[in-house]
Motif scaffolding. Structure first.
Motif, PDB file in Angstrom:
ATOM      1  N   GLU A 137      34.811 -10.993  67.101  1.00 53.05           N
ATOM      2  CA  GLU A 137      34.357 -11.750  68.277  1.00 53.05           C
ATOM      3  C   GLU A 137      35.595 -12.287  68.952  1.00 53.05           C
ATOM      4  O   GLU A 137      36.402 -12.970  68.323  1.00 53.05           O
ATOM      5  CB  GLU A 137      33.496 -12.948  67.858  1.00 53.05           C
ATOM      6  N   PHE A 138      35.712 -11.984  70.226  1.00 46.88           N
ATOM      7  CA  PHE A 138      36.964 -12.249  70.914  1.00 46.88           C
ATOM      8  C   PHE A 138      36.720 -13.072  72.167  1.00 46.88           C
ATOM      9  O   PHE A 138      35.787 -12.817  72.916  1.00 46.88           O
ATOM     10  CB  PHE A 138      37.588 -10.900  71.271  1.00 46.88           C
ATOM     11  N   GLU A 139      37.559 -14.066  72.373  1.00 46.19           N
ATOM     12  CA  GLU A 139      37.451 -14.908  73.565  1.00 46.19           C
ATOM     13  C   GLU A 139      38.830 -14.973  74.219  1.00 46.19           C
ATOM     14  O   GLU A 139      39.839 -15.198  73.536  1.00 46.19           O
ATOM     15  CB  GLU A 139      36.989 -16.307  73.148  1.00 46.19           C
ATOM     16  N   TYR A 140      38.846 -14.789  75.528  1.00 45.92           N
ATOM     17  CA  TYR A 140      40.107 -14.613  76.237  1.00 45.92           C
ATOM     18  C   TYR A 140      40.306 -15.755  77.233  1.00 45.92           C
ATOM     19  O   TYR A 140      39.392 -16.094  77.978  1.00 45.92           O
ATOM     20  CB  TYR A 140      40.008 -13.276  76.974  1.00 45.92           C
ATOM     21  N   PHE A 141      41.481 -16.348  77.217  1.00 46.23           N
ATOM     22  CA  PHE A 141      41.726 -17.487  78.113  1.00 46.23           C
ATOM     23  C   PHE A 141      42.853 -17.250  79.114  1.00 46.23           C
ATOM     24  O   PHE A 141      42.788 -17.714  80.246  1.00 46.23           O
ATOM     25  CB  PHE A 141      42.039 -18.747  77.301  1.00 46.23           C
ATOM     26  N   LYS A 142      43.907 -16.569  78.684  1.00 44.07           N
ATOM     27  CA  LYS A 142      45.095 -16.435  79.537  1.00 44.07           C
ATOM     28  C   LYS A 142      45.801 -15.113  79.237  1.00 44.07           C
ATOM     29  O   LYS A 142      45.818 -14.680  78.086  1.00 44.07           O
ATOM     30  CB  LYS A 142      46.067 -17.573  79.197  1.00 44.07           C
ATOM     31  N   PRO A 143      46.367 -14.487  80.268  1.00 42.81           N
ATOM     32  CA  PRO A 143      47.065 -13.224  79.994  1.00 42.81           C
ATOM     33  C   PRO A 143      48.327 -13.409  79.157  1.00 42.81           C
ATOM     34  O   PRO A 143      48.962 -14.467  79.198  1.00 42.81           O
ATOM     35  CB  PRO A 143      47.425 -12.702  81.390  1.00 42.81           C
ATOM     36  N   GLY A 169      52.335 -23.695  74.470  1.00 41.04           N
ATOM     37  CA  GLY A 169      51.252 -24.360  73.754  1.00 41.04           C
ATOM     38  C   GLY A 169      49.886 -24.106  74.373  1.00 41.04           C
ATOM     39  O   GLY A 169      48.896 -24.739  73.989  1.00 41.04           O
ATOM     40  N   GLU A 170      49.819 -23.176  75.324  1.00 35.62           N
ATOM     41  CA  GLU A 170      48.526 -22.876  75.971  1.00 35.62           C
ATOM     42  C   GLU A 170      47.740 -21.871  75.127  1.00 35.62           C
ATOM     43  O   GLU A 170      48.310 -20.894  74.626  1.00 35.62           O
ATOM     44  CB  GLU A 170      48.764 -22.266  77.362  1.00 35.62           C
ATOM     45  N   LEU A 171      46.445 -22.148  75.025  1.00 33.71           N
ATOM     46  CA  LEU A 171      45.558 -21.249  74.297  1.00 33.71           C
ATOM     47  C   LEU A 171      45.408 -19.958  75.106  1.00 33.71           C
ATOM     48  O   LEU A 171      44.997 -19.991  76.263  1.00 33.71           O
ATOM     49  CB  LEU A 171      44.200 -21.942  74.147  1.00 33.71           C
TER      50      LEU A 171
END
Lengths: 147, 146
Positions: free
Chosen positions: A79-85, A126-128
């Motif tokens: 299960e994958f969740e994407y926030f930033k490139p 430190g960004e997710l």
């Protein structure tokens, strides 16, 4: 050892346990190897990594940790969740912990443990950037039943 | 590359254009190198047979990345993949087509973002679904010029 853990239900006591984290410097070549292996010619992947790229970061050491904990295992799900490139030059830290353990009796494989690992990926600021839950299914190969 | 997909272009119940992959043993070796997953069931036929498998099998995680490609091909440059899940239910073998498909199950607007939910799956030529999953993507809306 891993089989004993499975038998005693002791794996459950490992929920919340942090595993070794890893830090990975992202090079263009790593992304290109990933893209070539998937055979995904999308021109976007010249400057940024495909969203799922991070799942391979440190997989081999993560796999060793799973082997130690669980012994024989199958891959149950992702299960994958994407926030930033993620881009070449980024430094990604992957923190892994055991999020859940469920035990179940299987028809073919006997007693099985469904172990869910949660992996958090952060960049050098430190960004997710992404989160991933990998579920591995531990079983005892010797008790494999036919049919 | 395909033209940009917009929120208004997508209807509930609509199909995602299928992506047919042709995994080969060579590709599985490349994936092993790129991913660090060196389980021998993916490249050593003798070993795979000794484990009761009929042949070497495609890595579940590679099939998951094929489904990622299905989505990123579809949503275009301005679309964003937000979530993707895969549950590995069966095996795919190299030399056989691995067919990635999907269907839109819902669309909604939240905090100004335009989202699409889909069911996605990978199948073999026999029509069996070997990987089942879901995805959530964010698309640009028409007239939202930036």
């Amino acid at each position: 050892m891993a089989e004993d853990l499975l038998v005693s239900g002791e794996l459950k006591s490992k929920i919340g346990v942090e595993l070794i984290s890893g830090e990975y410097e992202i090079e263009k070549g790593m992304i290109q190897r990933f893209v070539q292996a998937v055979d995904d010619p999308n021109p976007l992947w010249q400057d940024i990594a495909p969203p799922l790229f991070v799942v391979v970061l440190g997989f081999s050491e993560f796999d060793k940790q799973m082997a130690k904990l669980m012994g024989a295992r199958l891959h149950g799900g992702t299960e994958f969740e994407y926030f930033k490139p993620v881009r070449p030059g980024d430094v990604i830290t992957a923190s892994r912990k055991i999020a859940d353990v469920r035990e179940r009796e299987g028809k073919k494989l006997g007693k099985m443990a469904f172990v869910t690992f949660e992996i958090t990926y952060k960049n050098q600021n430190g960004e997710l950037v992404a989160k991933c839950r990998q579920t591995a299914i531990g079983y005892k190969p010797h008790e494999e039943k036919n049919g | 590359m395909a033209k940009q997909l917009y929120y208004e272009d997508v209807d509930e119940g609509g199909d995602i254009p299928p992506l047919v992959k042709h995994p080969t043993p060579r590709q599985l070796v490349m994936w092993a190198g790129a991913s660090g997953d060196y389980h021998e069931i993916h490249y050593n036929k003798e070993f795979a047979l000794s484990r009761g498998l009929p042949d070497i099998i495609v890595h579940g995680q590679l099939a998951c990345c094929f489904l990622g490609q299905l989505i990123t091909d579809w949503i275009g440059e301005e679309g964003v993949l937000k979530k993707l899940s895969c549950s590995y239910r069966g095996m795919n073998f190299p030399g056989e087509d691995l067919i990635c498909q999907g269907k839109v199950t819902g669309k909604y607007v939240e905090d100004g973002g335009h989202y699409i939910e889909c069911n996605i799956w990978a199948g073999n030529p026999q029509g069996e679904k070997t990987v089942l999953g879901t995805a959530v993507v964010m698309l640009p809306a028409r007239g939202q010029g930036q």
